[in-house]
Design an enzyme around this catalytic site. Sequence first.
Site, mmCIF file in Angstrom:
data_model
loop_
_atom_site.group_PDB
_atom_site.id
_atom_site.type_symbol
_atom_site.label_atom_id
_atom_site.label_comp_id
_atom_site.label_asym_id
_atom_site.label_seq_id
_atom_site.Cartn_x
_atom_site.Cartn_y
_atom_site.Cartn_z
ATOM 1 N N CYS A 193 1.352 28.827 -6.783
ATOM 2 C CA CYS A 193 1.316 28.665 -5.324
ATOM 3 C C CYS A 193 2.650 29.090 -4.708
ATOM 4 O O CYS A 193 2.938 30.270 -4.635
ATOM 5 C CB CYS A 193 0.926 27.241 -4.950
ATOM 6 S SG CYS A 193 0.386 27.084 -3.227
ATOM 7 N N HIS A 203 -3.760 26.323 -7.960
ATOM 8 C CA HIS A 203 -3.091 25.274 -8.729
ATOM 9 C C HIS A 203 -3.824 25.027 -10.047
ATOM 10 O O HIS A 203 -4.667 24.135 -10.145
ATOM 11 C CB HIS A 203 -3.023 23.978 -7.912
ATOM 12 C CG HIS A 203 -1.981 24.009 -6.847
ATOM 13 N ND1 HIS A 203 -0.705 23.513 -7.037
ATOM 14 C CD2 HIS A 203 -2.014 24.507 -5.587
ATOM 15 C CE1 HIS A 203 -0.007 23.695 -5.927
ATOM 16 N NE2 HIS A 203 -0.773 24.293 -5.029
ATOM 17 N N GLU A 242 -2.807 23.587 -12.601
ATOM 18 C CA GLU A 242 -2.480 22.268 -13.156
ATOM 19 C C GLU A 242 -3.405 21.173 -12.624
ATOM 20 O O GLU A 242 -3.415 20.053 -13.151
ATOM 21 C CB GLU A 242 -1.022 21.917 -12.862
ATOM 22 C CG GLU A 242 -0.730 21.365 -11.487
ATOM 23 C CD GLU A 242 -0.753 22.381 -10.364
ATOM 24 O OE1 GLU A 242 -0.575 21.974 -9.202
ATOM 25 O OE2 GLU A 242 -0.939 23.587 -10.648
#
Length: 238
Positions: A117, A217, A219
Amino acid sequence: MVSNGSSPRPLVGITAYGERARYGVWDNAAVLLPRTYPDVVIAAGGVPVLLPPVLESAAAVDRLDAVVLAGGPDVGPDRYGASPHPRTGEPRPERDAAELAVLHRALERGIPVLGVCRGAQVLNVGLGGTLVQHVPDAVGHSGHNPSPGVFGTVEVALEPGSRVGAALGSTATVRCHHHQALDRLADGLVVTGRATDGLVEAVELADVPFVVGVQWHPEEDATDVRLMAALVTAAVTV
């Protein structure tokens, strides 16, 4: 690298936030990072090392095997020669300077880099590119950042043969939360993923083993660590 008793596990530096935070009985300046980042690095086979937003973090890169440039607030528009948009957030000059130093040291050493990001934007700005300061102005909707604290779901088409494509396939459904994006691409970066509205969602630095930026994202999906695993694998093989 550190050993888990059978094979080395690469050290993966993750750039962290510098924010005021409340925890326990304290309310003070803190270095912090969402737990999802170290968790997914561990799940992918790496050992996470947090890098605070200070210039000295660049020196730590010499002991690392890979770097993740984490998400976070807007990159200061002064970094790419622009005036602030009314919707651009408060600048974090200390973090901008620290992450750019970390990026350049990682590139000098030739170790793998994954920009997440904001991290993808740092990658582009650090190499001479510019940013769209408010995505709805460019695409006409807020799907990439539905509301504060809420991730949007975005479909991304990935280039065959790219590093991201090799990890995820030809398409991916990803979680996004960004109101800025890449505009003019820096020299050497190539687009390897776009959303259905045409917005750039993935870039890679040509002719190097693994320097990747994604606007989403990875994660945030603990069930899918393929992209982080690709970073960890690159850290072992570079």
